[in-house]
Scaffold this motif. Sequence first.
Motif, PDB file in Angstrom:
ATOM      1  N   UNK A  56     -18.860 -13.881  -0.577  1.00 11.55           N
ATOM      2  CA  UNK A  56     -18.708 -12.948   0.529  1.00 11.55           C
ATOM      3  C   UNK A  56     -17.495 -12.114   0.638  1.00 11.55           C
ATOM      4  N   UNK A  57     -16.470 -13.116   0.640  1.00 14.61           N
ATOM      5  CA  UNK A  57     -15.177 -12.441   0.640  1.00 14.61           C
ATOM      6  C   UNK A  57     -14.796 -11.637  -0.447  1.00 14.61           C
ATOM      7  N   UNK A  58     -15.549 -12.049  -1.777  1.00 17.70           N
ATOM      8  CA  UNK A  58     -15.007 -11.141  -2.754  1.00 17.70           C
ATOM      9  C   UNK A  58     -15.693  -9.561  -2.476  1.00 17.70           C
ATOM     10  N   UNK A  59     -16.935  -9.650  -2.094  1.00 19.46           N
ATOM     11  CA  UNK A  59     -17.696  -8.382  -1.875  1.00 19.46           C
ATOM     12  C   UNK A  59     -17.255  -7.499  -0.799  1.00 19.46           C
ATOM     13  N   UNK A  75      -6.366 -15.381   6.728  1.00 18.44           N
ATOM     14  CA  UNK A  75      -6.037 -16.667   7.417  1.00 18.44           C
ATOM     15  C   UNK A  75      -7.025 -17.547   7.237  1.00 18.44           C
ATOM     16  N   UNK A  76      -6.587 -19.017   6.878  1.00 17.66           N
ATOM     17  CA  UNK A  76      -7.429 -20.136   6.352  1.00 17.66           C
ATOM     18  C   UNK A  76      -7.846 -20.040   4.973  1.00 17.66           C
ATOM     19  N   UNK A  77      -6.728 -19.627   4.213  1.00 19.03           N
ATOM     20  CA  UNK A  77      -6.893 -19.281   2.749  1.00 19.03           C
ATOM     21  C   UNK A  77      -7.418 -20.345   1.986  1.00 19.03           C
ATOM     22  N   UNK A 155     -12.454 -16.076   6.979  1.00 16.17           N
ATOM     23  CA  UNK A 155     -13.812 -16.518   6.404  1.00 16.17           C
ATOM     24  C   UNK A 155     -13.898 -17.848   6.586  1.00 16.17           C
ATOM     25  N   UNK A 156     -14.986 -18.446   7.046  1.00 13.70           N
ATOM     26  CA  UNK A 156     -15.321 -19.847   7.221  1.00 13.70           C
ATOM     27  C   UNK A 156     -14.301 -20.746   7.783  1.00 13.70           C
ATOM     28  N   UNK A 157     -13.542 -20.170   8.892  1.00  8.60           N
ATOM     29  CA  UNK A 157     -12.522 -20.546   9.647  1.00  8.60           C
ATOM     30  C   UNK A 157     -12.804 -20.894  10.915  1.00  8.60           C
ATOM     31  N   UNK A 185     -12.849  -9.061   8.984  1.00  2.79           N
ATOM     32  CA  UNK A 185     -13.766  -9.732   8.011  1.00  2.79           C
ATOM     33  C   UNK A 185     -14.012 -11.182   8.455  1.00  2.79           C
ATOM     34  N   UNK A 186     -15.410 -11.444   8.678  1.00  3.99           N
ATOM     35  CA  UNK A 186     -15.548 -13.097   8.977  1.00  3.99           C
ATOM     36  C   UNK A 186     -16.837 -13.454   8.600  1.00  3.99           C
ATOM     37  N   UNK A 187     -16.695 -14.779   8.587  1.00  4.17           N
ATOM     38  CA  UNK A 187     -18.155 -15.621   8.442  1.00  4.17           C
ATOM     39  C   UNK A 187     -17.925 -16.685   9.205  1.00  4.17           C
TER      40      UNK A 187
END
Length: 266
Positions: A56-59, A75-77, A155-157, A185-187
Motif C-alpha cells: 500500500x505504501x508503494x501504491x 513516521x514509523x519508517x 503506515x502501520x503505526x 496516508x495511513x493504514x
Amino acid sequence: MLTESLVIDTSKPHPARMYDWYLGGKDNYPVDEEMGRQMLALDPRVPVMARVNRAFMHRATRWLAERGVRQFLDIGTGIPTEPNLHQIAQGVAPDARVVYCDNDPIVLAHASALLRSTPEGATEYLQADVRDPAAIVAGARKILDLDRPVALSLVALLHFVPDEDGAHELVGRLLAELPSGSYLTMTHATADFTPQESAAATAKLKAAGVTLALRSEEEFGRFFDGLELVEPGVRVVHHWHPELGEPVPGQDDGVIPGYAAVGRKP
C-alpha cells in the motif's frame, strides 16, 4: 540529524523489528522472533499483512508523486526494506524530498539505506517518536518546505499508540503544521473482522510490554476528520487502488484485518 546514541533494548519485542521478521529480514532479535511466532500461531497471515501494508505504501506514494507531491514525511519508517518510500517517490519525481522518522535505534543503525537520494532530491532520517510532534516538525523543517504540500505517511503505526496517548490529537497536531494541499496516508490494524484472535494478540503483546490499540472503521475514519478522502475512501488495505501495484501472494486468502485511506487537507 543522525545524532542519537545507539541503545537497543533487546529485553522486549519492538514493532519495527517484528515487522522486519515478518518480512523475512535479519535485523531482529530472538525476543522479536518469539513474539512474532506467537502472533503467527494466532493468525498465520500476519506476514501477508505486513507485505500488504508495504505494498500500500508503494501504491499510495506513487499515486501522490504522479499528482505533483514532491515532499514526504514518513513516521514509523521501520527497518529499511527496498524499495523504500524515497525510491518510489524519486522514481516518479527525482526532485522529491523525503524525511524518515522512527523511534527504534536499530532503524538509526540502518539509516544509510534511507539516505541514498537522487542528486536532484533529498532524504534525511530523524530519530524521534510520533508522541513528540513538535520535535518531528522541527526536524522535518530543516529538509522540507512546510509552506508547500507534504504527504504525511503513517503506515502501520498508530495501532501502537493508545487513546490515552492522544493518537487522534497527535495526527491533528502534525496536520496543523502542514499547508493546504497536503495529504495523510495511513493504514491501521483492526479487530472488526477477527475479534477473538485480535483480543488474544492484544493480550500477548501487552504482557510483553507492547501496546496494541486496534480501532474500528469508524475510529480509523476519525483520523481523516476535516480532510477530503481520496477515492475510494476507507478500504481494506489491499483494496485501495490495487491496480497501481502488484498483488501480494496470499492477500485474498481470507480477510486482511486492516484499513487504509488517503486524505487531502483542503
